[in-house]
Scaffold this motif. Structure first.
Motif, PDB file in Angstrom:
ATOM      1  N   ASP A   4     -32.606  82.945  51.666  1.00 15.33           N
ATOM      2  CA  ASP A   4     -33.374  83.905  51.025  1.00 15.33           C
ATOM      3  C   ASP A   4     -34.439  84.714  51.858  1.00 15.33           C
ATOM      4  N   THR A   5     -34.624  85.997  51.785  1.00 13.51           N
ATOM      5  CA  THR A   5     -35.838  86.759  52.523  1.00 13.51           C
ATOM      6  C   THR A   5     -36.647  87.402  51.296  1.00 13.51           C
ATOM      7  N   SER A   6     -37.886  87.203  51.429  1.00 14.03           N
ATOM      8  CA  SER A   6     -38.927  87.580  50.547  1.00 14.03           C
ATOM      9  C   SER A   6     -39.470  89.083  50.948  1.00 14.03           C
ATOM     10  N   LEU A   7     -39.023  90.042  50.497  1.00 14.16           N
ATOM     11  CA  LEU A   7     -39.737  91.439  50.920  1.00 14.16           C
ATOM     12  C   LEU A   7     -40.611  91.825  49.950  1.00 14.16           C
ATOM     13  N   PRO A   8     -41.929  92.370  50.043  1.00  6.55           N
ATOM     14  CA  PRO A   8     -42.767  92.835  49.021  1.00  6.55           C
ATOM     15  C   PRO A   8     -42.189  93.847  48.370  1.00  6.55           C
ATOM     16  N   PHE A   9     -42.491  94.073  47.171  1.00 11.00           N
ATOM     17  CA  PHE A   9     -42.082  95.124  46.282  1.00 11.00           C
ATOM     18  C   PHE A   9     -43.167  96.070  45.754  1.00 11.00           C
ATOM     19  N   SER A  10     -43.202  97.302  45.966  1.00 11.76           N
ATOM     20  CA  SER A  10     -44.333  97.904  45.658  1.00 11.76           C
ATOM     21  C   SER A  10     -44.210  98.833  44.337  1.00 11.76           C
TER      22      SER A  10
END
Length: 81
Positions: A4-10
């Motif tokens: 899994d990759t954690s990308l920030p969500f704005s």
């Protein structure tokens, strides 16, 4: 197993506060999912479309909350359970 990759969500700013969700907090839970649902609802325009389809004989001078905001609050409340 996949990695899994954690990308920030704005999210859209609230007032002057920038809101960002990052999913790297481990196994935690909160009501932040409602913000994601709210943003999805605004992009789809569900509450706006419902409000436009219903004629409301309310006196504009006495209105505090718009019909679309009432629908939006109810939709998100139902989604929260």
């Amino acid at each position: 197993m996949t990695e899994d990759t954690s990308l920030p969500f704005s999210f859209t700013a609230v007032g002057r506060k920038k809101i960002t969700a990052a999913f790297d907090g481990g196994r935690i839970t909160s009501d932040a999912g409602v913000m994601l649902l709210g943003q999805a609802e605004r992009r789809l325009g569900l509450a706006d479309k419902l409000a436009a389809a219903i004629a409301v004989p309310r006196n504009p001078l006495l209105i505090t909350h718009s019909l679309d905001s009432i629908f939006r609050a109810r939709i998100l409340a139902i989604a929260r359970g």
